[in-house]
Scaffold this motif. Structure first.
Motif, PDB file in Angstrom:
ATOM      1  N   LYS A  44       0.847  -1.198   0.000  1.00  0.00           N
ATOM      2  CA  LYS A  44       0.000   0.000   0.000  1.00  0.00           C
ATOM      3  C   LYS A  44       0.881   1.245   0.000  1.00  0.00           C
ATOM      4  O   LYS A  44       1.951   1.264   0.577  1.00  0.00           O
ATOM      5  CB  LYS A  44      -0.909  -0.001   1.221  1.00  0.00           C
ATOM      6  N   LEU A  45       0.385   2.274  -0.669  1.00  0.00           N
ATOM      7  CA  LEU A  45       1.065   3.565  -0.622  1.00  0.00           C
ATOM      8  C   LEU A  45       0.901   4.129   0.779  1.00  0.00           C
ATOM      9  O   LEU A  45      -0.089   3.857   1.464  1.00  0.00           O
ATOM     10  CB  LEU A  45       0.466   4.521  -1.648  1.00  0.00           C
ATOM     11  N   SER A  46       1.833   4.941   1.197  1.00  0.00           N
ATOM     12  CA  SER A  46       1.769   5.501   2.544  1.00  0.00           C
ATOM     13  C   SER A  46       0.579   6.458   2.670  1.00  0.00           C
ATOM     14  O   SER A  46       0.217   7.146   1.711  1.00  0.00           O
ATOM     15  CB  SER A  46       3.063   6.245   2.877  1.00  0.00           C
ATOM     16  N   GLU A  67       0.574   9.225   4.095  1.00  0.00           N
ATOM     17  CA  GLU A  67       1.061  10.584   3.867  1.00  0.00           C
ATOM     18  C   GLU A  67       1.029  10.927   2.378  1.00  0.00           C
ATOM     19  O   GLU A  67       0.633  12.013   1.979  1.00  0.00           O
ATOM     20  CB  GLU A  67       2.486  10.755   4.415  1.00  0.00           C
TER      21      GLU A  67
END
Length: 82
Positions: A3-5, A7
């Motif tokens: 997963k992308l962060s 933030e």
């Protein structure tokens, strides 16, 4: 696919609708629909979101193919160092 962060997701926006994006597997999906009522989807390749509007994808793919083809041609030997 990792997963992308959170933030990174908090700052990414759809270039067409301006809406936030959510990750759905290996794609990012807009949280609001475009003018035609469709939610837009953007691929994630090697952890990098490709936020190109759908109408630019063919041109980007062609440019990438041209760049890849150019890198496979032999430019000949390097000049000798003096």
């Amino acid at each position: 696919m990792p997963k992308l962060s959170p933030e990174l997701l908090s700052v990414l926006r759809c270039p067409v609708t301006g809406s936030p994006l959510v990750q759905d597997g290996e794609e990012l999906v807009t949280t609001s629909a475009d003018d035609s009522g469709q939610k837009l989807r953007y691929t994630i390749e090697d952890g990098i979101p490709l936020l190109l509007p759908p109408e630019l994808l063919p041109a980007a793919a062609a440019a990438a193919a041209d760049q890849h083809d150019a890198g496979q041609h032999d430019a000949g030997p390097l000049p000798a160092a003096n």
